[in-house]
Design a protein around this motif. Sequence first.
Motif, short mmCIF file in Angstrom:
data_model
loop_
_atom_site.label_atom_id
_atom_site.label_comp_id
_atom_site.label_asym_id
_atom_site.label_seq_id
_atom_site.Cartn_x
_atom_site.Cartn_y
_atom_site.Cartn_z
N ARG A 11 0.51 -0.92 -0.27
CA ARG A 11 -0.21 0.07 -0.10
C ARG A 11 0.45 1.37 0.12
NH1 ARG A 11 -3.52 -3.84 2.88
NH2 ARG A 11 -2.57 -2.82 5.02
N GLU A 65 -5.60 3.58 6.40
CA GLU A 65 -5.72 3.80 5.36
C GLU A 65 -4.01 2.62 4.55
OE1 GLU A 65 -6.92 4.87 0.86
OE2 GLU A 65 -6.97 6.31 2.36
N THR A 68 -4.25 -0.99 6.43
CA THR A 68 -5.46 -2.11 6.23
C THR A 68 -5.99 -2.11 5.14
OG1 THR A 68 -7.42 -0.82 6.72
CG2 THR A 68 -6.36 -1.29 8.68
N GLU A 70 -8.31 0.01 4.00
CA GLU A 70 -9.66 0.71 4.23
C GLU A 70 -9.65 1.85 4.71
OE1 GLU A 70 -11.84 -1.97 6.97
OE2 GLU A 70 -11.37 -4.25 5.70
N ASN A 71 -11.10 2.10 4.38
CA ASN A 71 -11.06 3.93 4.67
C ASN A 71 -11.93 3.61 5.73
OD1 ASN A 71 -9.29 5.58 3.44
ND2 ASN A 71 -11.49 5.50 1.29
N HIS A 73 -14.76 4.98 8.27
CA HIS A 73 -16.01 5.32 7.58
C HIS A 73 -17.08 5.92 8.42
CE1 HIS A 73 -16.43 0.73 8.69
NE2 HIS A 73 -17.91 1.58 8.80
N HIS A 102 -11.83 2.80 13.09
CA HIS A 102 -13.14 3.14 12.34
C HIS A 102 -14.03 4.80 11.96
CE1 HIS A 102 -13.08 -1.08 11.46
NE2 HIS A 102 -13.10 -1.58 12.02
N LYS A 104 -13.28 8.48 11.12
CA LYS A 104 -13.06 8.53 9.63
C LYS A 104 -12.63 10.41 10.24
CE LYS A 104 -17.35 10.79 7.34
NZ LYS A 104 -17.90 10.56 5.71
#
Length: 194
Positions: A11, A65, A68, A70-71, A73, A102, A104
């Motif tokens: 990443r 990010e 993982t 993932e953003n 959220h 998790h 943001k």
Amino acid sequence: MEPKIAEIAERIRALREMLGLSYEEMAESTEVSIDDYVASESGSRDFTFTFLYKCAEKFGVDIIEIMTGENPHLSGYTVVRGGNGLSIKRRAGFEYNHLAAHFKNKLAEPFLVKAPYREEEQNKPISMSMHEGQEFDYILSGSLKFVHEGHVEELNEGDSVFYDSGKKHGMIATSKGGCVFLAVVIKEKEDENR
């Protein structure tokens, strides 16, 4: 769940290439040598929290990010039940559990940290790091030797320290059972004139 080194490295490489950044620019931003940066990006060495934090800052993404893929959220609130959180085992055995992975647009990064006791560290210079912003550490159990710009403090259960993390700092557990503490990394305020 613990992020895998090879996946994090991929990443980081992808973000660097997508943004058109050179190895030299990233080495400078993460304050490591070019060889160390290349080794980290190739996945052949583990990451420190500071390295990941500085990569995220340079890329303009949330550290989660990078870790993982993932953003985050959630925006109203997030709950992490006891013993959970995003597990990160980085920096010579320190275990970090991110307590808001998790959520943001975080203004701070909260962690539950377990620092192991290591006899061989007790009489050596403490490894130092720095990252922009400020940090608050609250000792939940055990004892911690904290060093900031040459000042040394012994912190015990119930003690806390708030400091400029843009200056050299480091810490080791001094109690035989290790030390558990809450660490809140507060991001540097964006300069609105930039």
